[in-house]
Motif scaffolding. Structure first.
Motif, PDB file in Angstrom:
ATOM      1  N   SER A  35       0.843  -1.208   0.000  1.00 13.13           N
ATOM      2  CA  SER A  35       0.000   0.000   0.000  1.00 13.13           C
ATOM      3  C   SER A  35       0.876   1.255   0.000  1.00 13.13           C
ATOM      4  CB  SER A  35      -0.954   0.000   1.192  1.00 13.13           C
ATOM      5  OG  SER A  35      -0.230  -0.042   2.401  1.00 13.13           O
ATOM      6  N   GLY A  36       2.013   1.195   0.680  1.00 11.63           N
ATOM      7  CA  GLY A  36       2.947   2.328   0.662  1.00 11.63           C
ATOM      8  C   GLY A  36       3.486   2.567  -0.738  1.00 11.63           C
ATOM      9  N   GLY A 245      -3.465  -5.493  -7.856  1.00 11.92           N
ATOM     10  CA  GLY A 245      -4.462  -4.592  -7.267  1.00 11.92           C
ATOM     11  C   GLY A 245      -4.691  -3.349  -8.092  1.00 11.92           C
ATOM     12  N   GLY A 246      -3.700  -2.933  -8.841  1.00  7.40           N
ATOM     13  CA  GLY A 246      -3.795  -1.695  -9.617  1.00  7.40           C
ATOM     14  C   GLY A 246      -2.914  -0.635  -8.976  1.00  7.40           C
ATOM     15  N   MET A 247      -1.970  -0.128  -9.759  1.00 10.45           N
ATOM     16  CA  MET A 247      -1.041   0.876  -9.225  1.00 10.45           C
ATOM     17  C   MET A 247      -1.825   2.093  -8.735  1.00 10.45           C
ATOM     18  SD  MET A 247       2.063  -0.287  -9.533  1.00 10.45           S
ATOM     19  CE  MET A 247       3.434   0.756  -9.902  1.00 10.45           C
ATOM     20  N   ALA A 253      -4.734  -2.864  -3.460  1.00  6.32           N
ATOM     21  CA  ALA A 253      -3.568  -3.504  -2.811  1.00  6.32           C
ATOM     22  C   ALA A 253      -4.031  -4.452  -1.710  1.00  6.32           C
ATOM     23  CB  ALA A 253      -2.640  -2.438  -2.238  1.00  6.32           C
ATOM     24  N   PHE A 254      -5.066  -4.042  -0.990  1.00  2.00           N
ATOM     25  CA  PHE A 254      -5.594  -4.881   0.098  1.00  2.00           C
ATOM     26  C   PHE A 254      -6.139  -6.206  -0.455  1.00  2.00           C
ATOM     27  CE2 PHE A 254      -9.232  -6.156   2.772  1.00  2.00           C
ATOM     28  CZ  PHE A 254      -8.569  -6.350   3.971  1.00  2.00           C
ATOM     29  N   ILE A 255      -6.958  -6.094  -1.483  1.00  2.00           N
ATOM     30  CA  ILE A 255      -7.556  -7.312  -2.069  1.00  2.00           C
ATOM     31  C   ILE A 255      -6.456  -8.221  -2.641  1.00  2.00           C
ATOM     32  CG2 ILE A 255      -9.056  -8.149  -3.946  1.00  2.00           C
ATOM     33  CD1 ILE A 255     -10.687  -5.521  -3.528  1.00  2.00           C
ATOM     34  N   LEU A 295      -8.316  -2.783  -9.440  1.00  2.00           N
ATOM     35  CA  LEU A 295      -8.982  -1.515  -9.126  1.00  2.00           C
ATOM     36  C   LEU A 295      -8.163  -0.301  -9.573  1.00  2.00           C
ATOM     37  CD1 LEU A 295     -10.371  -2.321  -5.544  1.00  2.00           C
ATOM     38  CD2 LEU A 295     -11.590  -2.412  -7.690  1.00  2.00           C
ATOM     39  N   GLY A 296      -7.257  -0.508 -10.476  1.00  2.00           N
ATOM     40  CA  GLY A 296      -6.422   0.608 -10.920  1.00  2.00           C
ATOM     41  C   GLY A 296      -7.116   1.449 -11.973  1.00  2.00           C
TER      42      GLY A 296
END
Lengths: 300, 426
Positions: A35-36, A245-247, A253-255, A295-296
Motif C-alpha cells: 500500500s505504501g 491490485g492496480g497501481m 492492494a488490500f484485495i 482496481l487501478g
C-alpha cells in the motif's frame, strides 16, 4: 499437485481456519508494504524501487529501539516514524530531483540507495543475521478457534495492519486532506495554483508511504531474521500485489495482498511446488484481462 | 646512438626482456604453472577465498577469524624454518564464478602458495577445478558435499577436505534418530528442508540411513521452503495439518532461526520430535531467543565436546577475537591450519603442492577436535575421519547442546564404503 489434500483441508474446519489465518498473516504484512508503494506511485507517479530497503531499515530501527528500551511499543513506533522521516528526507534530497525524468533515472537513484542502505546496515549491525525476539506479552500458546491454531502475535499483527490500512483508507477517501492528495495525484498544477504547498504535500505522502514499509518491517522483526538485503523478497511480492491490485489503489492492494496470502497458504496444501508460479500466473492473468489491475485507473 | 645498460646495448636489452616475458607468459599458458610472486620470500602467503558478504557472510567471517588466530599462534611460535605465514583473504560474495576468479588471482597475482578454500559447496567445486590447473596445496574447509572428495572423477592430487562430510553425518544421524524412533515409536515422519541441492541431498541421505536402521519409519510428507525464505508460516501450518510424530530439517543459519521462532508461536515442538542438521552451530543457538529444550541436532561445534582442554582453549581464544563462540566452520578451518603447519614442518618449509600433498596423505594429527586422539586425513580420498560425527539435545544451559552420542567411526566407515560402491565411487 496434491488436490486431494487441498480438498481435505477445505472440508475440515480446523484446517480451513488455520490456513485462512495463515493467508491473513502473509497478506496483511504484504499489504502494508504494497500500500505504501501504491500510495507513492498513485500520488507522485514514481516507483520507489528502494521500498524493500525501507522495510529492512524499519526492522533494524525496531531492533535497535527494542535493544535499548526493552519496549515493544517504542520499537514499533521507532520503525514506523524513523522510516517515515527518512522517507521524507529521501524524497526531498533525491527523489524530487528525478520527478518527470526517465524511469531509468529513478531506477538508478533507487538502486543506488538499495546498495547504500544494505552496506550501511552491514557496517552498523554486521553481516550476520539478527533476531529481535518475541516480546514476553505474546509468549503464549496459540489461540484455538474451531480446532485451528492462531498465534497471539499474529492476531496482533493482523489487527495493527488492518487498523493502519483502515486509517489510511479513511484518510484518503473521507477527509479534506485526502481530497487534496487525490487532487494532487490528478492535477498537481491546479492544486499548487490553489495555494497548497505541493512540495510539502509530496514529501508528506512519500513519508507516509515509507512509514507503511517501516511499520511492516518493525512488525516482522520479532518473527523474521534480520539481514542486509532482506527487503528484496518482499519488494518482489509487493510489486506483484500492486500490479494485481492496480497501481495507486489502496483497496486494490488490500484485495491483492489477501489473494496472494491465501494463494500461498492454500497453495502449500494443494500445489506446494507451484506456489510461486501460481502467484505470477495470477499476475499474468490480471495483466491480460485488465492491464490496469483489479482496481487501478486505466492508463491512457 | 644506442645507450647501454650494464654494458648491454639498450635495444638488445629490451629485446631480451621482451623475449623473456613472452617465453614466461607462453610457459604459464601452456603448462598451467602458476606465477608465484615472492615464492622465495620469507613469508608464505596462504590465500583464502570465502564468503564475506551477503546472507551467509558468517561462513566467511568465522572461517577467517579461526584461520587468523591459528596463523598468529604459528608465527608467534617462530614459523617454519624462519618463514612466517601471511593469510590473504578475498570475498567471493558466494558466487562460484567469483570464487574461481579470486582463487586464480590469489595464486597468480598475490603469490599465494597454499589455498584454504573456505567456500560453500558450489564455490568449492569451482575452486577444485582451479587447483587442477594450478596445483598448489588446497584444503576445502566448509563444503560438506560428499562427492567433492568421494567421486574419483573429480579427484585432484593436491586438494583435500578438512570438513565434515554429508555421508558421515547421514550415517550418524540415521543411527541416532532410529534409536529414538524405535524407543518412542515414531513412525510418521516429515521433512522441512530448503529447496536447493544441499537441502534435498542432505535430507535424502538422512532418510536413507534412518530407514536402514529403522525400516518401520514412514515419510508422510515433505515441504520444501525456498532458500532464504523469510516466512515459514505456510510450511508450519501444513506440518500442523499433517501431524507427523517426528520431523527432520536441513534448514540452517538465519533460515533455521526464523523457522524455530515462528514454529514456537504455534507450539510446534510440543508434539513433534525434531531433528536438525544445522541447529548445533553456536551462533544459531544463541540467535534463537526462545530455544526449546529437547530438540535433537547434529554436532556442529561445542566447547565441551570433545571435552578436552585444547578445545576449550580454542573456544576462549576464538571468543577473544570474534566476541562469539566458534562455528562449525571455525573448527574446520583451525584444523586445516594445523594440517598445513604440520605438512610445512615436515617439508621444512617447502611449499610445492605435490610435496605438501604427499605429506598430508594419511596424516594423523593430534587434535582437540578429535573424538578420540587423532583426526586422520584419509589417504584414499583426501578427506578427514575421526572428527565428532555426533548428535546431541538442546538445553537451556550454555552451550545449549548436551548429551552428545556418536557411533563408532568403524561403523561409519563401513557404511560409507557400501555407499561408495552403490554410487560407483569405489
Amino acid at each position: 499437485m496434491e488436490l486431494e489434500a487441498l480438498a481435505g483441508c477445505l472440508s475440515s474446519m480446523s484446517c480451513a481456519v488455520t490456513q485462512v489465518s495463515t493467508g491473513l498473516i502473509i497478506g496483511m504484512l504484504l499489504f502494508l508494504v504494497a500500500s505504501g508503494l501504491s500510495l507513492i506511485f498513485g500520488v507522485l507517479g514514481v516507483i520507489n524501487f528502494a521500498h524493500g530497503s525501507f522495510y529492512m531499515i524499519g526492522a533494524y530501527f525496531a531492533f535497535s529501539a527494542y535493544q535499548l528500551t526493552d519496549s515493544f511499543t517504542l520499537a514499533i513506533l521507532s520503525g514506523a516514524l524513523g522510516v517515515g522521516i527518512f522517507g521524507m528526507a529521501f524524497e526531498r534530497l533525491f527523489m524530487s530531483k528525478v520527478y518527470g525524468r526517465d524511469v531509468l533515472m529513478q531506477l538508478l537513484v533507487c538502486y543506488a540507495f538499495i546498495l547504500i542502505l544494505d552496506d550501511m546496515v552491514k557496517i552498523l549491525y554486521g553481516a550476520e543475521y539478527k533476531l529481535m525476539g518475541m516480546p514476553q506479552t505474546f509468549a503464549l500458546p496459540p489461540f484455538q478457534i474451531a480446532g485451528g491454531f492462531i498465534p497471539s502475535y499474529y492476531v496482533f499483527m493482523i489487527g495493527i495492519s488492518a487498523v493502519v490500512g483502515l486509517v489510511l483508507w479513511l484518510g484518503i477517501a473521507k477527509t479534506r486532506f485526502g481530497k487534496v492528495v487525490r487532487a494532487a495525484a490528478i492535477n498537481p498544477t491546479m492544486v499548487g495554483a490553489l495555494g497548497i504547498n505541493t512540495t510539502l504535500l509530496y514529501a508528506f505522502v512519500f513519508g507516509v508511504g515509507s512509514m507503511l514499509a517501516g511499520t511492516a518491517g518493525a512488525l516482522a522483526a520479532p518473527i523474521r531474521t534480520l539481514t542486509p538485503g532482506m527487503g528484496l523478497s518482499i519488494l518482489i511480492e509487493s510489486f506483484i500485489v500492486t500490479v494485481i491490485g492496480g497501481m495507486g489503489s489502496i483497496v486494490g492492494a488490500f484485495i491483492a495482498a489477501l489473494l496472494i496470502g491465501l494463494t500461498r497458504s492454500f497453495g502449500s496444501m494443494g500445489f506446494p511446488l507451484f506456489v510461486d508460479g501460481m502467484m505470477f500466473g495470477i499476475m499474468a492473468l490480471v495483466l491480460i484481462l485488465k492491464p490496469s489491475g483489479l482496481l487501478g485507473r486505466p492508463v491512457h | 646512438m644506442a645507450t647501454t645498460k650494464g654494458g648491454v646495448p639498450r635495444r638488445k636489452f629490451l629485446k631480451g626482456a621482451a623475449s623473456a616475458a613472452a617465453v614466461g607468459a607462453f610457459a604459464t599458458t601452456i603448462t598451467g604453472f602458476p606465477h608465484i610472486a615472492g615464492a622465495q620470500a620469507k613469508v608464505i602467503r596462504v590465500g583464502m577465498p570465502t564468503i564475506l558478504s551477503g546472507r551467509v557472510a558468517i561462513l566467511g567471517t568465522s572461517s577467517r577469524a579461526a584461520a587468523q588466530l591459528a596463523v598468529k599462534e604459528f608465527n608467534e611460535s617462530g614459523g617454519v624454518n624462519g618463514r612466517m605465514i601471511e593469510l590473504v583473504d578475498r570475498d567471493s560474495k558466494g558466487r562460484p564464478d567469483e570464487a574461481a576468479k579470486v582463487t586464480r588471482d590469489l595464486i597468480n597475482n598475490d603469490g599465494c602458495e597454499i589455498i584454504i578454500d573456505a567456500e560453500a559447496s558450489s564455490g568449492s567445486f569451482a575452486v577444485q577445478e582451479v587447483i587442477r590447473d594450478l596445483p598448489v596445496l588446497c584444503l576445502h574447509t566448509c563444503s560438506e558435499t560428499s562427492s567433492l572428495t568421494a567421486d574419483p572423477k573429480i579427484h585432484v592430487k593436491t586438494a583435500f577436505r578438512s570438513a565434515r562430510q554429508g555421508i558421515h553425518d547421514a550415517v550418524a544421524g540415521g543411527k541416532y534418530a532410529s534409536a529414538i524412533s524405535k524407543s518412542k515409536g515414531l513412525k510418521r515422519w516429515m521433512t522441512c528442508s530448503p529447496d536447493y541441492a544441499y537441502g534435498r541431498d542432505n535430507t535424502a541421505e538422512f532418510l536413507e540411513y534412518l530407514k536402514i536402521f529403522d525400516p518401520n519409519v514412514e515419510v508422510v510428507d515433505q515441504v520444501w521452503p525456498k532458500l532464504f525464505q523469510p516466512d515459514y508460516t505456510e510450511n508450519i501450518t501444513k506440518i500442523l495439518q499433517v501431524k507427523p510424530q517426528a520431523m527432520y530439517s536441513a534448514l540452517w543459519g538465519g533460515d533455521l532461526v526464523a523457522f524455530i521462532e515462528q514454529s514456537n508461536l504455534y507450539s510446534l515442538f510440543n508434539n513433534i520430535t525434531f531433528f536438525s542438521g544445522g541447529l548445533g552451530d553456536p551462533p544459531v543457538l544463541t540467535a534463537i531467543k526462545n530455544l526449546p529444550a529437547g530438540l535433537n541436532t547434529v554436532y556442529r561445534y561445542n566447547r565441551f565436546y570433545p571435552n578436552k582442554p585444547g578445545n576449550q582453549a580454542f573456544a576462549e581464544g576464538y571468543n577473544g577475537i570474534a566476541k562469539q563462540e566458534p562455528t562449525n566452520w571455525s573448527w574446520q578451518n583451525r584444523l586445516a591450519c594445523s594440517f598445513i603447519f604440520e605438512a610445512l614442518k615436515r617439508t621444512n618449509g617447502k611449499t610445492e603442492g605435490t610435496a605438501l600433498a604427499s605429506e598430508l596423505k594419511g596424516m594423523a594429527l593430534d587434535s582437540p577436535f578429535a573424538v578420540e586422539d587423532k583426526i586422520t586425513m584419509r589417504d584414499s580420498d583426501h578427506t578427514i575421519i575421526g572428527y565428532p560425527a555426533a548428535w546431541g539435545v538442546t538445553s537451556s544451559k550454555f552451550p545449549y547442546v548436551e548429551n552428545f552420542t556418536a557411533p563408532a567411526w568403524s561403523e561409519i566407515i563401513q557404511l560409507e564404503s557400501e555407499w561408495k560402491k552403490r554410487k560407483g565411487y569405489a
